[in-house]
Every structure is written in C-alpha cells, then in structure tokens.
Enzyme design. Structure first.
Site, PDB file in Angstrom:
ATOM      1  N   LYS A   1      15.362  39.034  36.607  1.00 43.82           N
ATOM      2  CA  LYS A   1      14.014  38.800  36.101  1.00 43.82           C
ATOM      3  C   LYS A   1      13.669  37.308  36.182  1.00 43.82           C
ATOM      4  O   LYS A   1      14.550  36.445  36.172  1.00 43.82           O
ATOM      5  CB  LYS A   1      13.871  39.298  34.664  1.00 43.82           C
ATOM      6  CG  LYS A   1      14.526  38.420  33.612  1.00 43.82           C
ATOM      7  CD  LYS A   1      14.065  38.823  32.216  1.00 43.82           C
ATOM      8  CE  LYS A   1      14.572  37.828  31.173  1.00 43.82           C
ATOM      9  NZ  LYS A   1      13.989  38.064  29.842  1.00 43.82           N
TER      10      LYS A   1
ATOM     11  N   LYS B   1      23.644  37.060  30.136  1.00 45.06           N
ATOM     12  CA  LYS B   1      23.655  35.628  29.805  1.00 45.06           C
ATOM     13  C   LYS B   1      25.071  35.053  29.835  1.00 45.06           C
ATOM     14  O   LYS B   1      25.305  33.992  30.402  1.00 45.06           O
ATOM     15  CB  LYS B   1      23.032  35.413  28.420  1.00 45.06           C
ATOM     16  CG  LYS B   1      21.529  35.608  28.354  1.00 45.06           C
ATOM     17  CD  LYS B   1      20.790  34.456  28.982  1.00 45.06           C
ATOM     18  CE  LYS B   1      19.292  34.595  28.765  1.00 45.06           C
ATOM     19  NZ  LYS B   1      18.534  33.493  29.397  1.00 45.06           N
TER      20      LYS B   1
ATOM     21  N   LYS C   1      12.240  31.422  32.277  1.00 48.14           N
ATOM     22  CA  LYS C   1      11.930  29.998  32.120  1.00 48.14           C
ATOM     23  C   LYS C   1      13.197  29.158  32.022  1.00 48.14           C
ATOM     24  O   LYS C   1      13.161  27.942  32.227  1.00 48.14           O
ATOM     25  CB  LYS C   1      11.051  29.763  30.894  1.00 48.14           C
ATOM     26  CG  LYS C   1      11.675  30.102  29.560  1.00 48.14           C
ATOM     27  CD  LYS C   1      10.700  29.840  28.418  1.00 48.14           C
ATOM     28  CE  LYS C   1      11.329  30.121  27.062  1.00 48.14           C
ATOM     29  NZ  LYS C   1      11.572  31.549  26.836  1.00 48.14           N
TER      30      LYS C   1
END
Length: 277
Positions: free
Chosen positions: A143, A62, A146
């Site tokens: 991956k 992230k 959303k």
C-alpha cells in the site's frame, strides 16, 4: 509545529446513529490534547491478549521491514485506534481495506467490554471507501504509505506539480505498453488506472475507454495531470491556512474543548465500571 497540526488530527463527532452528521458537529483536534484517549487505551489494552495483536497483518508487515523488530507502541497502536473510536461512541467508521482487521478488533473490544460490564459502547460498523487501497507507485504489491522510505513511492497533497509528474513517470509498470486493468497480472498499471478512476470520479471501465490508444508512458502523464488538478484546490487551501497560525490554533482549541466535553463523561463511566473510581 504547523506540520504536526496537519498530520496529528482526528475527527471527533458526536454520534447520533446516522452516517450523515451535521457539519457543525465536526471538530478537528490534536489527539494528545485529550488525555481520555490514552486513559481508555490503557484500559482496553488490559483486555487484549498479546497473540491477537501479534497476528495483525500490519504489525507483521511493519516488523518485517525493521531491523530490531517493532516497538510496544507500534504493537498496541490498534488499541489506541479503538479508543479513538469507542470514546465517542461512534457507530460508523470510514476505513480503507487495510484497516478492516483493525476494525474487527474495535468491534471485539466493544462487544467484550459490553459483555463484561454492561452495554456501554455501540459496536461500530465499517464503511469501506470506494477505493479500498491505494498501492505504492514503486511497489504495487504494497500500500502507499507516508512512512515509505522511497520518496517516489507516495504522492502527497502538498507535492508540487513537478514532483507529482516525476513520481508518476517513475511508477513501476511492466513491459507491455497497452493500458489495461488486471490487478492480478499487471499490478502496476492497474494501480495507475485505479488512482485515475478515483481522482476523476468515474468507474474503471470508463477510465479505460478514455485512455484507449495511449501507451503506459503517456498514460502516466495523463494520470499525473488528473492528480495535480484534483489536489490543486486542496493544496491552495492548505497554503492559505498555513499563513494564519492564529486561526489554526483557534480551530484546534475549540475542537479539543468539544472533544473533551464528549470524551470525559464516557471515560468516567468506563473507569467507574472497571473499578478505577
């Protein structure tokens, strides 16, 4: 607000030590409605060393994409996940492959707390879902998420059939037209095969037999159609439920009340053991 209800719910079920729970015991609720989650999260945060959280794969992935680094909330989010699980003394947790490392943290926290304060939490076991990780349609090395800024990367249950077809048409593959399953060599096509097998509910080998003779362009449409058919009844039910706000609010109220009933005594027990009461 309705979107918040659908995205911000967790499953709270009274643990019986069995994976097969009675459906009547399962409730939906908005997490923030049960303050015990954040209270236990803070206590558990005090038991975790900073390097442990900084070494988690998802944290590193992230912050690598964020210009100014990650927030403290993002860093400690796995501890909140641990609180979500341990607060209900859960014994089994269904997870994808990307959450295995977070589950290891949950297990370590349960064992560490039990060792220091006495046997309180069961050490929960991971139940890996059959499809361990759904990959992004635009970057099959990552991956599907959303929060991906590329709107073509992620398929949502609420997408229209036209949107789903467009996303699969634009899915990254390669210059070989044959459909094969070789994750290490052909990640994009293999991701399509894995998705197809998952939504149809058959092994990958059988999926490949059904797609024999198709090139990747036509196969993308086949996969898109399978996903549309799989999502159709779920999407229809979502649309129906969204028209009855009163029913949804009642479901969340009942679920939150049941969750508080289960969570409060556990949180009080923990507070007493650590000296906060």
């Amino acid at each position: 607000m309705m979107r918040f209800y659908f995205l911000s719910v967790i499953l709270a079920s009274k643990s019986t030590g069995s994976v097969d729970e009675d459906e009547d015991q399962k409730k939906l609720m908005v997490e923030i409605a049960v303050s015990e989650h954040t209270q236990l999260s803070w206590i558990l945060t005090c038991m975790v060393r900073l390097p442990r959280l900084q070494h988690l794969h998802q944290w590193k992935a992230k912050i690598a994409t964020q210009k100014h680094g990650g927030t403290v909330g993002l860093l400690t989010y796995p501890v909140l996940q641990a609180a979500d699980i341990l607060l209900y003394k859960s014994t089994h947790v269904p997870v994808g492959e990307d959450q295995v490392q977070h589950m290891e943290l949950v297990q370590d926290l349960a064992q560490g707390f039990n060792k220091k304060y006495g046997e309180v939490f069961p050490v929960p076991r991971s139940i890996l879902t059959s499809m361990k990780k759904v990959k992004s349609l635009r970057d099959p090395s990552a991956k599907m998420s959303k929060s991906d800024p590329d709107k073509l990367a992620t398929v949502r249950i609420t997408d229209s059939p036209e949107e789903i077809v467009q996303k699969f048409r634009k899915a990254v593959t390669d210059f070989t037209s044959e459909v094969t399953y070789e994750p290490a060599r052909r990640a994009g096509v293999s991701n399509l095969v894995a998705i197809h097998a998952a939504v149809v509910g058959v092994p990958v080998e059988e999926t490949l037999q059904h797609s024999a003779g198709l090139d990747t362009a036509r196969y993308k449409l086949l996969v898109a159609d399978a996903v549309i058919q799989k999502f159709a009844p779920i999407k229809s039910e979502i649309e129906k439920l969204k028209t009855d706000r009163g029913h949804l609010e009642k479901v969340l109220q009942v679920g939150s009340a049941k969750a508080r009933e289960l969570a409060h005594p556990v949180c009080q027990e923990v507070k007493k053991l650590v000296g906060l009461l």
